[in-house]
Design a protein around this motif. Structure first.
Motif, PDB file in Angstrom:
ATOM      1  N   SER A   1      12.498  13.855   7.229  1.00 67.17           N
ATOM      2  CA  SER A   1      12.272  12.545   7.840  1.00 67.17           C
ATOM      3  C   SER A   1      13.491  11.660   7.635  1.00 67.17           C
ATOM      4  N   GLY A   2      13.666  10.731   8.569  1.00 63.01           N
ATOM      5  CA  GLY A   2      14.724   9.735   8.456  1.00 63.01           C
ATOM      6  C   GLY A   2      14.130   8.373   8.182  1.00 63.01           C
ATOM      7  N   THR A   3      14.552   7.399   8.973  1.00 59.45           N
ATOM      8  CA  THR A   3      14.071   6.027   8.779  1.00 59.45           C
ATOM      9  C   THR A   3      13.256   5.529   9.964  1.00 59.45           C
ATOM     10  N   VAL A   4      12.920   6.411  10.913  1.00 58.57           N
ATOM     11  CA  VAL A   4      12.157   5.992  12.087  1.00 58.57           C
ATOM     12  C   VAL A   4      10.717   6.448  11.959  1.00 58.57           C
ATOM     13  N   GLU A   5       9.822   5.673  12.546  1.00 59.91           N
ATOM     14  CA  GLU A   5       8.400   5.995  12.562  1.00 59.91           C
ATOM     15  C   GLU A   5       7.742   5.234  13.700  1.00 59.91           C
ATOM     16  N   PRO A   6       6.528   5.606  14.104  1.00 62.82           N
ATOM     17  CA  PRO A   6       5.835   4.878  15.184  1.00 62.82           C
ATOM     18  C   PRO A   6       5.578   3.430  14.794  1.00 62.82           C
ATOM     19  N   ASP A   7       5.753   2.522  15.755  1.00 61.90           N
ATOM     20  CA  ASP A   7       5.463   1.115  15.501  1.00 61.90           C
ATOM     21  C   ASP A   7       3.965   0.850  15.488  1.00 61.90           C
ATOM     22  N   ASN A   8       3.222   1.706  16.164  1.00 58.25           N
ATOM     23  CA  ASN A   8       1.774   1.538  16.268  1.00 58.25           C
ATOM     24  C   ASN A   8       1.097   2.196  15.061  1.00 58.25           C
ATOM     25  N   ALA A   9       0.349   1.399  14.295  1.00 55.47           N
ATOM     26  CA  ALA A   9      -0.314   1.919  13.103  1.00 55.47           C
ATOM     27  C   ALA A   9      -1.370   2.960  13.456  1.00 55.47           C
ATOM     28  N   GLU A  10      -2.047   2.777  14.611  1.00 56.17           N
ATOM     29  CA  GLU A  10      -3.073   3.736  15.026  1.00 56.17           C
ATOM     30  C   GLU A  10      -2.459   5.105  15.316  1.00 56.17           C
ATOM     31  N   LEU A  11      -1.306   5.116  15.988  1.00 57.24           N
ATOM     32  CA  LEU A  11      -0.627   6.375  16.264  1.00 57.24           C
ATOM     33  C   LEU A  11      -0.157   7.034  14.972  1.00 57.24           C
TER      34      LEU A  11
ATOM     35  N   ALA B   1       0.828  -1.207   0.000  1.00 52.16           N
ATOM     36  CA  ALA B   1       0.000   0.000   0.000  1.00 52.16           C
ATOM     37  C   ALA B   1       0.859   1.252   0.000  1.00 52.16           C
ATOM     38  N   SER B   2       1.941   1.220   0.771  1.00 52.85           N
ATOM     39  CA  SER B   2       2.844   2.371   0.815  1.00 52.85           C
ATOM     40  C   SER B   2       3.503   2.610  -0.543  1.00 52.85           C
ATOM     41  N   GLU B   3       3.940   1.520  -1.182  1.00 48.12           N
ATOM     42  CA  GLU B   3       4.566   1.657  -2.497  1.00 48.12           C
ATOM     43  C   GLU B   3       3.575   2.188  -3.528  1.00 48.12           C
ATOM     44  N   HIS B   4       2.314   1.745  -3.419  1.00 51.35           N
ATOM     45  CA  HIS B   4       1.303   2.221  -4.363  1.00 51.35           C
ATOM     46  C   HIS B   4       1.066   3.722  -4.200  1.00 51.35           C
ATOM     47  N   ILE B   5       0.901   4.152  -2.939  1.00 51.07           N
ATOM     48  CA  ILE B   5       0.680   5.580  -2.696  1.00 51.07           C
ATOM     49  C   ILE B   5       1.905   6.386  -3.081  1.00 51.07           C
TER      50      ILE B   5
ATOM     51  N   ARG C   1       4.412   3.123   7.441  1.00 52.08           N
ATOM     52  CA  ARG C   1       3.204   3.661   8.060  1.00 52.08           C
ATOM     53  C   ARG C   1       3.072   5.175   7.854  1.00 52.08           C
ATOM     54  N   MET C   2       4.166   5.911   7.981  1.00 52.05           N
ATOM     55  CA  MET C   2       4.095   7.367   7.854  1.00 52.05           C
ATOM     56  C   MET C   2       4.348   7.850   6.435  1.00 52.05           C
ATOM     57  N   GLY C   3       5.026   7.040   5.620  1.00 51.47           N
ATOM     58  CA  GLY C   3       5.324   7.451   4.251  1.00 51.47           C
ATOM     59  C   GLY C   3       4.094   7.847   3.446  1.00 51.47           C
ATOM     60  N   PRO C   4       3.035   7.002   3.446  1.00 50.88           N
ATOM     61  CA  PRO C   4       1.831   7.388   2.697  1.00 50.88           C
ATOM     62  C   PRO C   4       1.215   8.692   3.187  1.00 50.88           C
ATOM     63  N   TRP C   5       1.243   8.947   4.494  1.00 48.45           N
ATOM     64  CA  TRP C   5       0.677  10.186   5.023  1.00 48.45           C
ATOM     65  C   TRP C   5       1.502  11.398   4.572  1.00 48.45           C
TER      66      TRP C   5
ATOM     67  N   GLU D   1      11.016  17.020  -2.289  1.00 49.85           N
ATOM     68  CA  GLU D   1      10.393  16.562  -1.055  1.00 49.85           C
ATOM     69  C   GLU D   1       9.928  15.108  -1.181  1.00 49.85           C
ATOM     70  N   LEU D   2       9.422  14.733  -2.362  1.00 50.17           N
ATOM     71  CA  LEU D   2       9.002  13.354  -2.574  1.00 50.17           C
ATOM     72  C   LEU D   2      10.188  12.403  -2.487  1.00 50.17           C
ATOM     73  N   ILE D   3      11.312  12.812  -3.042  1.00 51.95           N
ATOM     74  CA  ILE D   3      12.496  11.961  -3.033  1.00 51.95           C
ATOM     75  C   ILE D   3      13.041  11.795  -1.625  1.00 51.95           C
ATOM     76  N   ARG D   4      12.865  12.809  -0.786  1.00 50.89           N
ATOM     77  CA  ARG D   4      13.410  12.753   0.578  1.00 50.89           C
ATOM     78  C   ARG D   4      12.681  11.746   1.472  1.00 50.89           C
ATOM     79  N   ILE D   5      11.482  11.361   1.120  1.00 55.11           N
ATOM     80  CA  ILE D   5      10.719  10.422   1.960  1.00 55.11           C
ATOM     81  C   ILE D   5      11.341   9.034   1.836  1.00 55.11           C
ATOM     82  N   ASP D   6      11.821   8.507   2.936  1.00 56.04           N
ATOM     83  CA  ASP D   6      12.502   7.210   2.924  1.00 56.04           C
ATOM     84  C   ASP D   6      11.508   6.086   2.601  1.00 56.04           C
TER      85      ASP D   6
END
Length: 292
Positions: free
Chosen positions: A207-217, A126-130, A184-188, A174-179
């Motif tokens: 952004s770097g390579t870290v994001e919340p582990d919780n999908a709801e957050l 889903a992330s790759e599609h978005i 979870r956060m990439g599509p947003w 900006e699009l290229i900078r998104i890891d």
């Protein structure tokens, strides 16, 4: 509990009395001799209590053997053999039951791993599609400008055209900078860039390579980003960043005052145990920092 254990030993001995302790039909003890311990093993399924039942049962059998040995040695032997069979069969049952539990736990763990892997693969797809859709939107804008410039419909020296080209280039950067690892956060972030472009807002992504582990957050943070993009006026700049903060992930938004302190924010609905939010104002800029 001790009463149950003693009763199991008594059940073993009493189960043999209808056949005179199997003296008339010795084969009959096979069906009843191990009933007591099997009941304990099935009900308790705890090795210590079953071991206690074995000890008590041996004590009861020893007493019966001592009482009957003077009258009939054959009867005493039948009782002892029946007790031995009961103990061995119960130990075998406990081993089989323990094996089934381990196999069940292993199968459950493997299933959970597989479900998590499937969810991760689905989120990645889903992330790759978005992400692909976002890149295509950015490339379409740049492609239209290049085609118009090549056909002479736009003047490359026109300041307005140069501004459009600069905006298209900035959006692609900006699009290229998104890891790509931000599942979870990439599509947003991609949606935020697309919405900011439609509204004429300059959105900077850090952004770097870290994001919340919780999908709801992650969804809550993404919703906050889109809401902030809507609150920022066209022509203004908004900065969003994701970076590690010790063992946590820091999510920050910087927007002109009072864009971040007006209206309801989704983060306020979360428990303080899930996220720590702080909003401050510096030199006409609102800073929101959330630790998740």
């Amino acid at each position: 509990m001790l009463l149950l254990v003693v009763a199991s030993g008594a059940v073993f001995v009493l189960s043999l009395t209808p056949t005179d302790f199997a003296s008339e039909h010795p084969t009959q003890w096979k069906a009843v001799s191990y009933s007591g311990l099997m009941i304990v093993a099935a009900v308790l399924s705890r090795s210590r209590l079953v071991a206690l039942a074995v000890v008590v049962m041996q004590a009861v059998v020893a007493l019966v053997v001592a009482l009957t040995l003077t009258e009939s040695a054959d009867t005493a032997w039948i009782v002892m053999v029946g007790c031995a069979l009961s103990i061995h069969l119960t130990v075998g049952w406990l081993g089989f039951d323990s094996l089934l539990q381990r196999l069940g736990e292993r199968a459950s763990a493997d299933h959970e791993v597989e479900v998590a892997a499937q969810a991760e693969r689905a989120a990645t797809l889903a992330s790759e599609h978005i992400r692909a859709q976002g890149r295509e939107v950015g490339l379409q804008r740049a492609r239209r400008l290049l085609v118009a410039l090549s056909q002479g419909r736009l003047d490359p020296h026109d300041p307005k055209v140069q501004g459009w080209c600069g905006e298209a280039e900035a959006q692609l950067r900006e699009l290229i900078r998104i890891d790509p690892s931000l599942v979870r956060m990439g599509p947003w972030l991609m949606r935020g860039l697309a919405r900011a472009h439609r509204r004429g807002v300059r959105l900077l992504v850090r952004s770097g390579t870290v994001e919340p582990d919780n999908a709801e957050l992650a969804d809550t943070l993404g919703g906050l980003l889109l809401q902030t993009v809507e609150s920022v006026a066209p022509g203004e700049q908004l900065t969003v960043s994701l970076h590690p903060a010790g063992e946590e992930v820091a999510f920050t938004l910087v927007a002109p005052h009072p864009r971040l302190i007006a209206g309801d924010r989704p983060l306020e609905q979360l428990s303080p145990d899930q996220v720590q939010v702080r909003v401050e104002t510096f030199a006409g800029q609102d800073l929101l920092r959330a630790l998740v």
